[in-house]
Scaffold this active site. Structure first.
Site, mmCIF file in Angstrom:
data_model
loop_
_atom_site.group_PDB
_atom_site.id
_atom_site.type_symbol
_atom_site.label_atom_id
_atom_site.label_comp_id
_atom_site.label_asym_id
_atom_site.label_seq_id
_atom_site.Cartn_x
_atom_site.Cartn_y
_atom_site.Cartn_z
ATOM 1 N N LYS A 70 -10.109 2.751 1.925
ATOM 2 C CA LYS A 70 -10.051 1.282 1.995
ATOM 3 C C LYS A 70 -10.917 0.684 3.114
ATOM 4 C CE LYS A 70 -5.620 0.230 -0.183
ATOM 5 N NZ LYS A 70 -4.391 -0.555 -0.038
ATOM 6 N N ASP A 107 -4.163 -7.056 -1.307
ATOM 7 C CA ASP A 107 -2.855 -6.497 -0.937
ATOM 8 C C ASP A 107 -1.914 -7.564 -0.376
ATOM 9 O OD1 ASP A 107 -3.157 -3.859 -1.754
ATOM 10 O OD2 ASP A 107 -4.091 -3.248 0.131
#
Length: 278
Positions: A70, A107
């Site tokens: 990520k 997210d």
């Protein structure tokens, strides 16, 4: 890219076999009658740059990114959204028609949407949020909680220097609490979030004492295997509003699906069932 090519998307990580994202996006592709595919791909760190360069040529319109890539994917992006910059990580790449790689992080969006759906009466401005853990997930959670108006973040992590690092990034609204005092910070919290893997199937137990929790506090766990963790069950018994972590996975996927396939998908009970049964 020729219009006759089937649009491909997928998720990259190492490992990746456990991912529920293929079941999730596969359900939507079928539901909306889209001739696309979503593929899980195990890609090692050494091959990351080459993969991001090659995938668009193979017909990929974008990918999800999971652990451990990520943070690293940001260096291969041409455009990075403000929220991905703030969090220092991306979970979504969009391969644009002009050849540019666009990095985003949904997210935090998924986390907030899950709370709104699971606890409709939740009011972020009501009081502090106690956040347990200071890893990558915590960054997205803290950024999104501050964005919706939570007045203070009480942050506890086993290694204190990670909490201190997040405080220096996010500023005065973050108060670092010693790990041994983590149970005490729950007394002042209107929202409590476990961002660690404690309580996950096969992992370490969640041992923070919960006797400080107040009735009506909104409590959520990012762990969703098992769906109902002991942390959530105990909070339930104390009269808290509890929200499981699966909804965050479902909601964070919706903006990506829309960017790749042109349809805004719905997060509903049928989707939850399909992903749980996968």
């Amino acid at each position: 890219m020729s219009e006759t090519r089937i649009p491909l998307a997928g998720v990259i990580g190492a490992p990746i076999a456990h991912s529920r994202s293929p079941a999730l996006h596969g359900y939507w592709l079928k539901k909306y009658g889209i001739a696309g595919q979503y593929i899980p791909m195990h890609i090692e760190r050494a091959d990351l740059g080459e993969a991001i360069q090659t995938l668009p040529k193979l017909g990929f319109v974008g990918i999800n990114v999971t652990i451990p890539h990520k943070e690293a994917v940001l260096e291969f992006a041409d455009l990075v959204t403000d929220r991905a910059s703030l969090i220092g990580a991306a979970n979504t790449l969009i391969f644009r028609k002009d050849g540019k790689v666009h990095a985003d992080n949904t997210d935090g969006y998924g986390f907030i949407e899950n709370l709104k759906q699971g606890a409709p009466t939740w009011q972020p401005k009501l009081g502090p949020a106690a956040v347990i853990g200071a890893g990558g997930a915590a960054r997205a959670v803290i950024a999104s909680l501050l964005e919706v108006g939570v007045p203070e973040i009480l942050l506890a992590n086993r290694t204190k220097n990670r909490s201190e690092a997040l405080r220096s990034e996010f500023g005065q609204k973050v108060t670092v609490v010693d790990w041994v005092q983590a149970g005490n910070m729950l007394e002042d919290a209107a929202t409590v979030v476990n961002t660690t893997s404690l309580g996950m199937t096969g992992g370490s137990e969640f041992r923070i004492p919960l006797d400080g929790l107040r009735k009506g506090t909104v409590v959520t766990d990012l762990v969703y295997t098992p769906l109902r963790t002991k942390f959530l069950d105990d909070a339930d018994l104390m009269g808290c509003q509890t929200v499981d972590g699966l909804g965050m996975l479902l909601h964070q996927a919706a903006p990506a699906f829309e960017r790749w396939f042109g349809v805004r998908p719905e997060v509903d009970d049928e989707l939850r069932r399909a992903v749980l049964e996968a």
